[in-house]
Motif scaffolding. Sequence first.
Motif, PDB file in Angstrom:
ATOM      1  N   GLU A  14     -48.255  15.508  26.586  1.00 15.45           N
ATOM      2  CA  GLU A  14     -49.395  15.948  26.854  1.00 15.45           C
ATOM      3  C   GLU A  14     -50.592  15.148  26.211  1.00 15.45           C
ATOM      4  O   GLU A  14     -51.605  14.885  26.582  1.00 15.45           O
ATOM      5  N   ILE A  15     -50.527  15.154  24.921  1.00 13.86           N
ATOM      6  CA  ILE A  15     -51.604  14.329  24.088  1.00 13.86           C
ATOM      7  C   ILE A  15     -51.632  12.933  24.526  1.00 13.86           C
ATOM      8  O   ILE A  15     -52.824  12.436  24.699  1.00 13.86           O
ATOM      9  N   VAL A  16     -50.723  12.371  24.720  1.00 16.03           N
ATOM     10  CA  VAL A  16     -50.841  10.843  25.096  1.00 16.03           C
ATOM     11  C   VAL A  16     -50.861  10.715  26.444  1.00 16.03           C
ATOM     12  O   VAL A  16     -51.315   9.473  26.955  1.00 16.03           O
ATOM     13  N   PHE A  17     -50.731  11.453  27.486  1.00 14.90           N
ATOM     14  CA  PHE A  17     -50.887  11.167  28.851  1.00 14.90           C
ATOM     15  C   PHE A  17     -52.399  10.815  29.299  1.00 14.90           C
ATOM     16  O   PHE A  17     -52.060   9.713  30.309  1.00 14.90           O
ATOM     17  N   SER A  18     -53.246  11.591  28.864  1.00 18.33           N
ATOM     18  CA  SER A  18     -54.624  10.814  29.586  1.00 18.33           C
ATOM     19  C   SER A  18     -55.439  10.100  28.425  1.00 18.33           C
ATOM     20  O   SER A  18     -56.564   9.912  28.717  1.00 18.33           O
ATOM     21  N   ASP A  19     -54.919   9.790  27.312  1.00 21.95           N
ATOM     22  CA  ASP A  19     -55.500   9.286  26.242  1.00 21.95           C
ATOM     23  C   ASP A  19     -54.680   7.922  26.045  1.00 21.95           C
ATOM     24  O   ASP A  19     -53.777   7.808  25.313  1.00 21.95           O
ATOM     25  N   THR A  20     -55.383   6.756  26.213  1.00 23.49           N
ATOM     26  CA  THR A  20     -54.872   5.666  26.075  1.00 23.49           C
ATOM     27  C   THR A  20     -54.531   5.025  24.688  1.00 23.49           C
ATOM     28  O   THR A  20     -53.778   4.306  24.083  1.00 23.49           O
ATOM     29  N   ALA A  21     -55.717   5.528  24.131  1.00 23.72           N
ATOM     30  CA  ALA A  21     -55.690   5.150  22.467  1.00 23.72           C
ATOM     31  C   ALA A  21     -54.503   5.817  21.791  1.00 23.72           C
ATOM     32  O   ALA A  21     -53.797   5.252  20.845  1.00 23.72           O
ATOM     33  N   MET A  22     -54.059   7.243  22.036  1.00 21.26           N
ATOM     34  CA  MET A  22     -52.866   7.796  21.549  1.00 21.26           C
ATOM     35  C   MET A  22     -51.752   7.212  22.152  1.00 21.26           C
ATOM     36  O   MET A  22     -50.886   7.323  21.176  1.00 21.26           O
ATOM     37  N   LEU A  23     -51.660   7.110  23.290  1.00 23.79           N
ATOM     38  CA  LEU A  23     -50.391   6.277  23.795  1.00 23.79           C
ATOM     39  C   LEU A  23     -50.094   5.090  22.928  1.00 23.79           C
ATOM     40  O   LEU A  23     -48.953   4.910  22.714  1.00 23.79           O
ATOM     41  N   LYS A  24     -50.998   4.205  22.991  1.00 26.65           N
ATOM     42  CA  LYS A  24     -50.874   3.072  22.145  1.00 26.65           C
ATOM     43  C   LYS A  24     -50.426   3.343  20.636  1.00 26.65           C
ATOM     44  O   LYS A  24     -49.464   2.572  19.868  1.00 26.65           O
ATOM     45  N   LYS A  25     -50.856   4.267  19.893  1.00 27.36           N
ATOM     46  CA  LYS A  25     -50.679   4.575  18.746  1.00 27.36           C
ATOM     47  C   LYS A  25     -49.202   5.215  18.688  1.00 27.36           C
ATOM     48  O   LYS A  25     -48.241   4.795  17.875  1.00 27.36           O
ATOM     49  N   LEU A  26     -48.552   6.067  19.630  1.00 28.18           N
ATOM     50  CA  LEU A  26     -47.424   6.453  19.740  1.00 28.18           C
ATOM     51  C   LEU A  26     -46.586   5.350  19.982  1.00 28.18           C
ATOM     52  O   LEU A  26     -45.257   4.966  19.181  1.00 28.18           O
ATOM     53  N   ASN A  27     -46.943   4.418  20.544  1.00 27.69           N
ATOM     54  CA  ASN A  27     -46.012   3.273  20.977  1.00 27.69           C
ATOM     55  C   ASN A  27     -45.769   2.440  19.891  1.00 27.69           C
ATOM     56  O   ASN A  27     -44.851   1.849  19.449  1.00 27.69           O
ATOM     57  N   SER A  28     -46.769   2.122  19.150  1.00 33.26           N
ATOM     58  CA  SER A  28     -46.761   1.325  17.995  1.00 33.26           C
ATOM     59  C   SER A  28     -45.847   1.635  16.825  1.00 33.26           C
ATOM     60  O   SER A  28     -45.164   0.975  16.384  1.00 33.26           O
ATOM     61  N   ILE A  29     -45.651   3.163  16.805  1.00 27.99           N
ATOM     62  CA  ILE A  29     -44.886   3.712  15.783  1.00 27.99           C
ATOM     63  C   ILE A  29     -43.310   3.715  16.451  1.00 27.99           C
ATOM     64  O   ILE A  29     -42.390   3.266  15.734  1.00 27.99           O
ATOM     65  N   THR A  30     -43.098   4.091  17.750  1.00 25.77           N
ATOM     66  CA  THR A  30     -41.868   4.308  18.307  1.00 25.77           C
ATOM     67  C   THR A  30     -41.166   2.990  18.317  1.00 25.77           C
ATOM     68  O   THR A  30     -39.965   2.723  18.000  1.00 25.77           O
ATOM     69  N   HIS A  31     -41.933   2.010  18.885  1.00 26.67           N
ATOM     70  CA  HIS A  31     -41.386   0.664  19.105  1.00 26.67           C
ATOM     71  C   HIS A  31     -40.869   0.167  18.021  1.00 26.67           C
ATOM     72  O   HIS A  31     -39.575  -0.613  17.777  1.00 26.67           O
ATOM     73  N   ARG A  32     -41.654   0.263  16.889  1.00 25.81           N
ATOM     74  CA  ARG A  32     -41.260  -0.200  15.716  1.00 25.81           C
ATOM     75  C   ARG A  32     -39.952  -0.198  15.146  1.00 25.81           C
ATOM     76  O   ARG A  32     -39.142  -0.710  14.766  1.00 25.81           O
ATOM     77  N   HIS A  33     -39.868   1.234  15.052  1.00 31.44           N
ATOM     78  CA  HIS A  33     -38.848   2.068  14.604  1.00 31.44           C
ATOM     79  C   HIS A  33     -37.504   1.706  15.525  1.00 31.44           C
ATOM     80  O   HIS A  33     -36.390   1.712  15.157  1.00 31.44           O
ATOM     81  N   ILE A  34     -37.819   1.834  16.722  1.00 28.26           N
ATOM     82  CA  ILE A  34     -36.612   1.550  17.738  1.00 28.26           C
ATOM     83  C   ILE A  34     -35.964   0.043  17.503  1.00 28.26           C
ATOM     84  O   ILE A  34     -34.839  -0.178  17.492  1.00 28.26           O
ATOM     85  N   VAL A  35     -37.062  -0.940  17.703  1.00 23.49           N
ATOM     86  CA  VAL A  35     -36.480  -2.215  17.288  1.00 23.49           C
ATOM     87  C   VAL A  35     -35.902  -2.354  16.114  1.00 23.49           C
ATOM     88  O   VAL A  35     -34.571  -3.238  16.117  1.00 23.49           O
ATOM     89  N   LYS A  36     -36.177  -1.833  15.217  1.00 23.78           N
ATOM     90  CA  LYS A  36     -35.597  -1.907  13.693  1.00 23.78           C
ATOM     91  C   LYS A  36     -34.213  -1.297  13.816  1.00 23.78           C
ATOM     92  O   LYS A  36     -33.248  -2.002  13.503  1.00 23.78           O
ATOM     93  N   LYS A  37     -33.885  -0.213  14.505  1.00 18.98           N
ATOM     94  CA  LYS A  37     -32.618   0.532  14.675  1.00 18.98           C
ATOM     95  C   LYS A  37     -31.918  -0.456  15.452  1.00 18.98           C
ATOM     96  O   LYS A  37     -30.617  -0.657  14.931  1.00 18.98           O
ATOM     97  N   ILE A  38     -32.317  -0.959  16.781  1.00 19.08           N
ATOM     98  CA  ILE A  38     -31.390  -1.789  17.411  1.00 19.08           C
ATOM     99  C   ILE A  38     -31.051  -2.908  16.913  1.00 19.08           C
ATOM    100  O   ILE A  38     -29.811  -3.257  16.761  1.00 19.08           O
ATOM    101  N   MET A  39     -31.745  -3.589  16.071  1.00 18.34           N
ATOM    102  CA  MET A  39     -31.480  -4.652  15.346  1.00 18.34           C
ATOM    103  C   MET A  39     -30.506  -4.390  14.202  1.00 18.34           C
ATOM    104  O   MET A  39     -29.530  -5.151  13.830  1.00 18.34           O
ATOM    105  N   GLU A  40     -30.520  -3.346  13.571  1.00 20.03           N
ATOM    106  CA  GLU A  40     -29.635  -2.863  12.546  1.00 20.03           C
ATOM    107  C   GLU A  40     -28.332  -2.890  13.367  1.00 20.03           C
ATOM    108  O   GLU A  40     -27.032  -3.451  12.624  1.00 20.03           O
ATOM    109  N   ILE A  41     -28.007  -2.225  14.246  1.00 17.74           N
ATOM    110  CA  ILE A  41     -26.962  -2.242  14.940  1.00 17.74           C
ATOM    111  C   ILE A  41     -26.390  -3.595  15.373  1.00 17.74           C
ATOM    112  O   ILE A  41     -25.133  -3.818  14.951  1.00 17.74           O
ATOM    113  N   VAL A  42     -27.108  -4.184  15.961  1.00 15.13           N
ATOM    114  CA  VAL A  42     -26.797  -5.486  16.504  1.00 15.13           C
ATOM    115  C   VAL A  42     -26.318  -6.362  15.277  1.00 15.13           C
ATOM    116  O   VAL A  42     -25.448  -7.201  15.189  1.00 15.13           O
TER     117      VAL A  42
END
Length: 511
Positions: A408-436
Amino acid sequence: MNTLFLKAENKEDITKAAEILHDGGLVAVPTETVYGLAANALDSQAVENIFKAKGRPQDNPLIVHIAGMGDFEKYGGPNSIAKKLAEAFWPGPLTIIVDKKPCIPDVVSAHLNTVGIRMPAHEVALKTIREAGVPVAAPSANTSGRPSPTEARHVMDDMNGKIEAVLDGGPCDIGVESTVVDTTRGVAVILRPGAVTIDMMAQVLGEEGVMRVSKTTVKKGEAPKAPGMKYRHYAPKARVNLICGSPQNSFEYIAARVTEGDGVLCFSEFFDKFSCEKIDFGKSYDKERHAHVLFSAFRDMDRAGVKNIFVQCPREFGRGIATVNRLRKSAEGSITELSSQNIVGIVGRSGSGKSYMSKKLSQNGRLIDADRLYADMLNTDCEMTRELTSAFPSAFTDGRIVKAKLAEIVFSDTAMLKKLNSITHRHIVKKIMEIVNAEPDMDFYIDAPTLFESSLHLYCTELVAVVSDDETCIRRITERDGLTREQAERRLASQLSNDFFKKYCDRVIYN
Ligand code: TXA
Ligand code: MG
C-alpha cells in the motif's frame, strides 16, 4: 599527393569521387560498416595501388562492392545459397563469396578462383558506385593491421597524402566490418562474423545450412582456415588487455590492476568508477553500441597516448560475436578468462512462462528463483529486515512485515517504491551471489523478473529472455493469479517491454 576532403552532402563531391574512381584513382567512401578504400575493381593497376596505400599483404583478397542485384551475376557465379543470402540481406553488411568471373582481375581475389561480393546499405556508397559506372574493390580504409576507420578523420589519419580523396559521409552506423560467408562449399561457412549473425542466416538457410570456421585466431604453427586470420589485426598501438567474464567480474579485476597512464574501455554502468583515461563502451548489454564504439575508441586511446588498455569483454552472443572476434584479434596474447562458471539470468514479463522455462533450462545446473528467495529473506534476512523497518516503520507489526501494508505504501508513491527496490535489490543480489560463489564449479540459472532493474544482469554471463505476446500473458496471469484483466494489464505496464528484452538479451525463447 594532396588528398581531397570531399563532403557527401554535396552532390558535386559525389560526382567528383565517382570520376576519380572511374579514372583509376583511390577514394575512401563511407559504408554502413566501416569506411572502404575504393578503386575500380576492373582496373588491376588501380587495385594494386590499394595494396600499396594500405601496406596490405598481397595474399589477402578484396571485396567487390556493387550497387545493383543484377551485377552479382556479372562478376560472380552465385549458387543457390548465395542467391538466398543476397535476397535476404542485401543491401547490407554481408559479403558473399562465390565463384569468380574472369573479368575480375587476379589481384582483386589474390589469385583465388572465388570472389567476395557485397552490396552495401549506404546511400552514399551506392550513389558513388552507380555514378562511377564500375564495381569497386574496397578493403577497410585503414593502414593494414590498424583498427578499421569508422569516421572520415580516421581515414585521414592513416591515408592523408596516399590516396586521391576521402568522401566524408559521417560516422558509420555499425562500426565493425561485414560478415564474410563462403557459399562455395555446399553449406554457408562464416569466415568473419559481422552484423548479419549466424542465427539470422540460419533463419534463411536452416540450422544445418550455416557453420562457423573458428571463434578465435589460429594457433602458432597452424594453417589459417580463413584469410586474414594469421595477422594481429584491428589493433591500436597500445597493448590491449581483454578481460572476459561477467561485467561485474571484469570490472573488479580491472579496478584492482589499472594504474595511472592506463586506459579503460568500460561499460556505462562502471564508467564513473574509473578515474584514469576512459571511454564509455555503452551499457553492458548494448551489443550494437559496443560494435559502434570499438574501433573509434582504439584510435582515441592512441591519440591520448595510452600504452596499455584494459577492455571489459562483452558477452559473445549475436552481434557480440563480431565485436569479441575483433577484440580477441587485437588482444592476442593478453586475454584473461576469469571463470568458466555459467551464470544465466532468465527474464521475461509476467505470464511469459519464465518459471517453466527456467526449470527446463536449469536441468544441468542449479536453479535460483529470485521471487521465492525474496519471500524467504523477508522472514530470515535480519540485515534486510532491519533496513526495511527503519525505512518503512508503518509496514511492520510486532517486528514482522505486513506485505499488504508495504504494498500500500509503495503502490502510488514512486519515490517510496524506488527506496524499497534499492534496499531489496541490493540484498537479493548479494544473497544470490553468495549462493553462486559457494559452488564455483556449478552452472546457475536465475529466474529473475527484475534482472535489469536490480543490476543482477551485471553478474551474469548470459541473459535469456522468455517472450510471449501480451494476450497470452494476460490470459495466464488472470487464470493463475486470479487478477482482473485491468490488474493484469497494469502489472504488465510496469514491466520492461518484450522489445527491450529482444534487443538486449543474448538469447530469446518464444513461448
Ligand atoms: O564491411 C566490410 O566488409 C568493409 C567495407 C569497406 O565493405 N570491407 C572490409 O574489407 O572489411 P577487408 O578487405 O578489410 O576485409 C575483407 C575480408 C578479408 O578478411 C578477406 O580475406 C576476406 O574478406 N575475403 C575477401 N575475398 C575473399 C575470398 N575470395 N575468399 C575468402 N575470403 C575473402
Ligand atoms: Mg580490413
